[in-house]
Design an enzyme around this catalytic site. Structure first.
Site, PDB file in Angstrom:
ATOM      1  N   SER A 232      -0.144 -32.111  10.830  1.00 10.29           N
ATOM      2  CA  SER A 232      -0.566 -32.888  11.991  1.00 10.29           C
ATOM      3  C   SER A 232      -0.115 -34.323  11.865  1.00 10.29           C
ATOM      4  CB  SER A 232      -2.092 -32.849  12.123  1.00 10.29           C
ATOM      5  OG  SER A 232      -2.692 -33.615  11.087  1.00 10.29           O
ATOM      6  N   LYS A 233      -0.406 -35.082  12.919  1.00  6.05           N
ATOM      7  CA  LYS A 233      -0.039 -36.491  12.935  1.00  6.05           C
ATOM      8  C   LYS A 233      -0.737 -37.267  11.820  1.00  6.05           C
ATOM      9  CE  LYS A 233       0.603 -36.641  17.988  1.00  6.05           C
ATOM     10  NZ  LYS A 233       0.272 -35.235  18.292  1.00  6.05           N
TER      11      LYS A 233
END
Length: 300
Positions: A232-233
């Protein structure tokens, strides 16, 4: 009205909810390689239709990062925030034709399995007021062929029920917007992450309801961390943030089952990968050891 296109057209459509991360780089690279290896166009569309979730400046940084990795769209970037009238027109058409209906239910009204039971499909339930708009589904199976996952059939009535196309806050739902814009841009193939595979049947259904073309689909493997979680980010080891661009591209190519040659640089690797794109070697899943394999390829 859709734009007539004869050539292959692919696209990458990020949401501006944070900076570009490695999983998104894999999706962007895969979609670009697929389209351009066939002599087609590659587009970028920013899906900025959910203001509460957007991060200021994210869209601009994503576009800049794509350019840093040699991925520049063949046409100006399309922002979904400019397309409200098109979404309204599509929704009004579905309502007019009886293919959609107003719904007064909230998430709390849904059963534990989350499948909408059709409460308002014949009129707003007593004691409720219209909140969202849902597209009607029926018992007809929806079937499509994915280039990686093969033939997939879903029964929407059983799997999700009538689904939202305009949210209670008045914003168009993702499923509606993506279908309208893929047709508008003449997209002929949708290459994206496998986390969106379960959205595809709903999108195919909407294409049928609106009389729009069905693009080809390819869902790329999700990139996971060492614990098997989707990257994920927020991943601190994200190669987009930590690696030199040529090595990050090499890692992305490795995830896609293609030859990694960081010694060729960013542009050289993309040119070689475009010329030698082999969709048949794209895996369904990527092992948690993808980092080690990519590092080995980079050191070769």
């Amino acid at each position: 009205m859709t734009r007539g296109r004869s050539a292959i057209t692919g696209r990458f459509a990020p949401s501006p909810t944070g900076d570009l991360h490695f999983g998104s780089l894999v999706a962007a690279l895969g979609s670009a390689l697929s389209a351009r290896s066939q002599g087609g166009r590659w587009l970028v569309r920013v899906e900025d239709i959910d203001p509460p979730r957007e991060v200021e400046g994210s869209a601009e940084r994503i576009i800049a990062d794509l350019a840093r990795f040699g991925l520049v769209a063949d046409e100006p970037v399309l922002f979904q925030s400019t397309r409200a009238t098109a979404y309204d027109n599509a929704i009004e058409r579905l309502l007019r034709e009886g293919k959609a209906f107003e719904c007064g239910c909230s998430r709390a009204d849904l059963p534990d399995n989350g499948v909408y039971p059709g409460t308002c499909r014949n009129g707003i339930a007593r004691g409720k007021t219209a909140r969202a708009i849902r597209a009607r589904v029926d018992a007809t199976p929806v079937t499509f062929t994915d280039a990686v996952h093969g033939v997939i059939t879903e029964q929407l009535q059983h799997d999700c029920g009538d689904f939202v196309i305009r949210r209670a806050d008045g914003l168009p739902a993702y499923q509606l917007a993506v279908v309208v814009d893929d047709a508008f841009q003449g997209v002929t193939e949708v290459v994206r992450g496998a986390d969106l595979l379960d959205s595809t049947a709903r999108q195919v259904h909407l294409q049928s309801l609106l009389g729009l073309p069905h693009p080809a689909y390819m869902h790329l493997p999700l990139v996971c961390d060492a614990d098997g979680r989707k990257l994920s980010k927020q991943d601190g080891d994200d190669p987009v943030k930590t690696l030199e661009p040529a090595l990050a591209i090499a890692r992305a190519l490795q995830v896609l089952g293609q030859q990694a040659r960081p010694d060729l640089g960013v542009e050289g690797q993309i040119a070689a990968a475009t010329a030698n794109w082999t969709p048949g070697t794209v895996p369904r899943k990527v092992s948690a050891q993808w980092r080690a394999r990519a590092d080995a390829a980079g050191a070769a």
